[in-house]
Write an enzyme that holds these catalytic residues in place. Structure first.
Site, short mmCIF file in Angstrom:
data_model
loop_
_atom_site.label_atom_id
_atom_site.label_comp_id
_atom_site.label_asym_id
_atom_site.label_seq_id
_atom_site.Cartn_x
_atom_site.Cartn_y
_atom_site.Cartn_z
N ASN A 1 -10.40 0.60 -1.37
CA ASN A 1 -8.97 0.57 -1.06
C ASN A 1 -8.23 -0.01 -2.28
O ASN A 1 -8.36 -1.18 -2.58
CB ASN A 1 -8.75 -0.30 0.18
CG ASN A 1 -7.29 -0.40 0.58
OD1 ASN A 1 -6.39 -0.04 -0.18
ND2 ASN A 1 -7.05 -0.89 1.78
N HIS B 1 -2.93 7.08 2.48
CA HIS B 1 -3.41 5.83 1.89
C HIS B 1 -4.91 5.69 2.19
O HIS B 1 -5.35 5.86 3.33
CB HIS B 1 -2.64 4.65 2.48
CG HIS B 1 -3.24 3.33 2.12
ND1 HIS B 1 -3.60 3.03 0.83
CD2 HIS B 1 -3.56 2.25 2.88
CE1 HIS B 1 -4.12 1.80 0.81
NE2 HIS B 1 -4.12 1.32 2.04
N CYS C 1 0.80 -1.23 0.00
CA CYS C 1 0.00 0.00 0.00
C CYS C 1 0.84 1.28 0.00
O CYS C 1 0.34 2.34 -0.37
CB CYS C 1 -0.93 0.01 1.20
SG CYS C 1 -1.91 -1.49 1.34
N1 ACO Z 1 -20.68 -7.18 6.25
C1 ACO Z 1 -21.37 -7.44 7.38
N2 ACO Z 1 -20.75 -7.90 8.50
C2 ACO Z 1 -19.44 -8.10 8.44
C3 ACO Z 1 -18.69 -7.86 7.29
C4 ACO Z 1 -19.36 -7.37 6.16
N3 ACO Z 1 -18.73 -7.09 5.00
N4 ACO Z 1 -17.38 -8.16 7.54
C5 ACO Z 1 -17.32 -8.57 8.81
N5 ACO Z 1 -18.56 -8.55 9.35
C6 ACO Z 1 -18.95 -8.91 10.70
C7 ACO Z 1 -18.01 -9.93 11.32
O1 ACO Z 1 -18.35 -11.25 10.94
C8 ACO Z 1 -18.22 -9.67 12.78
O2 ACO Z 1 -19.42 -10.29 13.15
P1 ACO Z 1 -19.57 -10.97 14.62
O3 ACO Z 1 -19.40 -9.84 15.60
O4 ACO Z 1 -20.95 -11.54 14.58
O5 ACO Z 1 -18.48 -12.00 14.70
C9 ACO Z 1 -18.45 -8.17 12.86
O6 ACO Z 1 -18.85 -7.78 11.54
C10 ACO Z 1 -17.20 -7.42 13.26
O7 ACO Z 1 -16.09 -7.91 12.46
P2 ACO Z 1 -14.66 -7.30 12.56
O8 ACO Z 1 -13.78 -7.95 11.56
O9 ACO Z 1 -14.25 -7.30 13.98
O10 ACO Z 1 -15.00 -5.83 12.03
P3 ACO Z 1 -14.31 -4.48 12.40
O11 ACO Z 1 -15.22 -3.67 13.23
O12 ACO Z 1 -12.90 -4.66 12.89
O13 ACO Z 1 -14.25 -3.81 10.97
C11 ACO Z 1 -12.57 -3.34 9.30
C12 ACO Z 1 -13.46 -4.41 9.94
C13 ACO Z 1 -13.47 -2.32 8.61
C14 ACO Z 1 -11.67 -3.99 8.27
C15 ACO Z 1 -11.76 -2.68 10.43
O14 ACO Z 1 -11.04 -3.64 11.17
C16 ACO Z 1 -10.79 -1.67 9.92
O15 ACO Z 1 -11.14 -0.55 9.62
N6 ACO Z 1 -9.51 -2.03 9.85
C17 ACO Z 1 -8.47 -1.17 9.30
C18 ACO Z 1 -7.69 -1.91 8.31
C19 ACO Z 1 -8.06 -1.65 6.89
O16 ACO Z 1 -8.78 -0.75 6.53
N7 ACO Z 1 -7.46 -2.48 6.07
C20 ACO Z 1 -7.60 -2.35 4.67
C21 ACO Z 1 -6.59 -3.23 3.92
S1 ACO Z 1 -4.98 -3.17 4.55
C22 ACO Z 1 -4.40 -1.69 4.23
O17 ACO Z 1 -4.76 -1.08 3.26
C23 ACO Z 1 -3.35 -1.13 5.09
#
Ligand code: ACO
Length: 322
Positions: free
Chosen positions: A274, A244, A119
């Site tokens: 992304n 990013h 990235c």
């Molecule tokens: N739709 C609906 N529900 C979903 C989805 C979806 N697409 N994806 C996950 N869920 C559910 C999960 O199953 C989980 O359900 P549960 O509580 O019943 O088990 C719940 O949502 C929470 O899941 P988490 O993975 O804990 O979700 P989180 O709140 O952490 O959000 C996210 C995920 C958006 C990726 C967050 O962690 C984040 O912003 N991370 C930053 C990293 C990032 O943006 N990475 C991008 C790629 S890497 C990079 O570019 C550097």
């Protein structure tokens, strides 16, 4: 020894390319168990462009490079160095930069250089282009980042497939009597080495979303401030923030912490998802093409992600030719 006396370099043109197909959150809800509300509130993403089979990392890089050269208004024969940053490139030899140089008719036979720091790849390539020019190894660089992450995601995995998009962004960087690309501040985070992965057979993108989010919210601000200090500037002087485009829930608080209320903040993740290495040049080029990017002002670029590498520099935004 060559006496390196070139003062610096500057960005003289921007370009980008996105595949024609736009996928909405509702389109995704038709193939995995997700919904528009979850995706928008967790990531800010509303749409993303997804490549067809005919769109490749190379074809998108060619189109973005062509657009940047046209924007710069230079003779393509002036280009003596081509970088392509990508984590999804599949060509090994000839590698992507070589194919791009030939397709664009860069008759000087430029040095073709592929790099992969995921990235943050664009910021690494831009730094290397600037340093090459300062050292007298090049005069004009075409710096491209191109990604087809859609080919690396599991389309049945809702935790990853909703996040990504495909695109390429590019900049033409030329020797300048004033240094308009500041010194890079770069590094990596050892404990997050495996937090973003592209591995397996077939190769698949996966990530520890929460660990990345935590790092971005607690550590990214300090790194971004160091970039500006390295440029010998204050945050007040920075007028554009181009981070990013991983997630709006990271971009907005980071921008706020850096005084973003009075700056132009790139938030293209909402339209493009992304796009890994492509996200910063894509956001800049789209704003430039729309006439929204402030001209000739200091912009803070900061990339982070897979690897876990990060890099940033302050650049002066281009000025329109009269
Ligand atoms: N739709 C609906 N529900 C979903 C989805 C979806 N697409 N994806 C996950 N869920 C559910 C999960 O199953 C989980 O359900 P549960 O509580 O019943 O088990 C719940 O949502 C929470 O899941 P988490 O993975 O804990 O979700 P989180 O709140 O952490 O959000 C996210 C995920 C958006 C990726 C967050 O962690 C984040 O912003 N991370 C930053 C990293 C990032 O943006 N990475 C991008 C790629 S890497 C990079 O570019 C550097």
């Amino acid at each position: 020894m060559n006496d390196a006396n070139t003062p610096g370099s500057r960005i003289i043109g921007l370009g980008h390319h996105q595949p024609a197909r736009i996928m909405t959150n509702d389109d995704l809800a038709a193939i995995v168990d997700t919904n528009d509300e979850w995706i928008r509130t967790r990531t800010g993403i509303r749409t993303r462009h997804i490549a067809s089979e005919a769109d490749t990392v190379t074809s998108m890089a060619i189109e973005a490079g062509r657009a940047a050269i046209a924007d710069a208004g230079i003779d393509p024969a002036e280009i003596d160095q081509v970088f392509v940053a990508s984590t999804s490139a599949t060509d090994r030899a000839p590698y992507t930069a070589g194919r791009v140089a030939v397709a664009l008719g860069l008759t000087a036979g430029p040095a073709p250089i592929d790099i992969n720091t995921a990235c943050s790849g664009f910021e690494y390539a831009l730094a290397l282009a600037d340093q090459s020019i300062r050292l007298g190894s090049a005069t004009t660089s075409l710096v491209i980042a191109s990604e087809k992450i859609s080919g690396l995601v599991d389309w049945t995995d809702r935790s990853t497939c909703v996040l990504i998009g495909d695109a390429a962004g590019a900049a033409v960087v030329q020797r300048s009597d004033t240094a308009e690309i500041g010194p890079v501040s770069w590094g990596s985070v050892p404990h997050l080495l495996e937090a973003v992965l592209v591995d397996g057979d077939p190769q698949r993108f996966s990530q520890e979303g929460r660990s990345i989010y935590r790092w971005a919210i607690t550590e990214a601000e300090g790194h971004a401030r160091r970039v500006v200090e390295k440029a010998g500037m204050t945050m007040e002087e920075i007028q554009v923030l181009a981070f990013h485009q991983a997630n709006l829930r990271i971009i907005e608080p980071l921008a706020k912490a850096l005084g973003g209320d009075t700056k132009f903040v790139i938030t293209d993740v909402q339209e493009s998802g992304n796009t890994s290495a492509a996200s910063v040049p894509l956001g800049l080029s789209k704003a430039w093409a729309a006439g929204e990017l402030p001209e000739g002002v200091p912009a803070l670029l900061f990339g982070f992600g897979g690897g876990f590498a990060h890099a940033g520099q302050v650049v002066r935004t281009p000025v329109r030719r009269g």
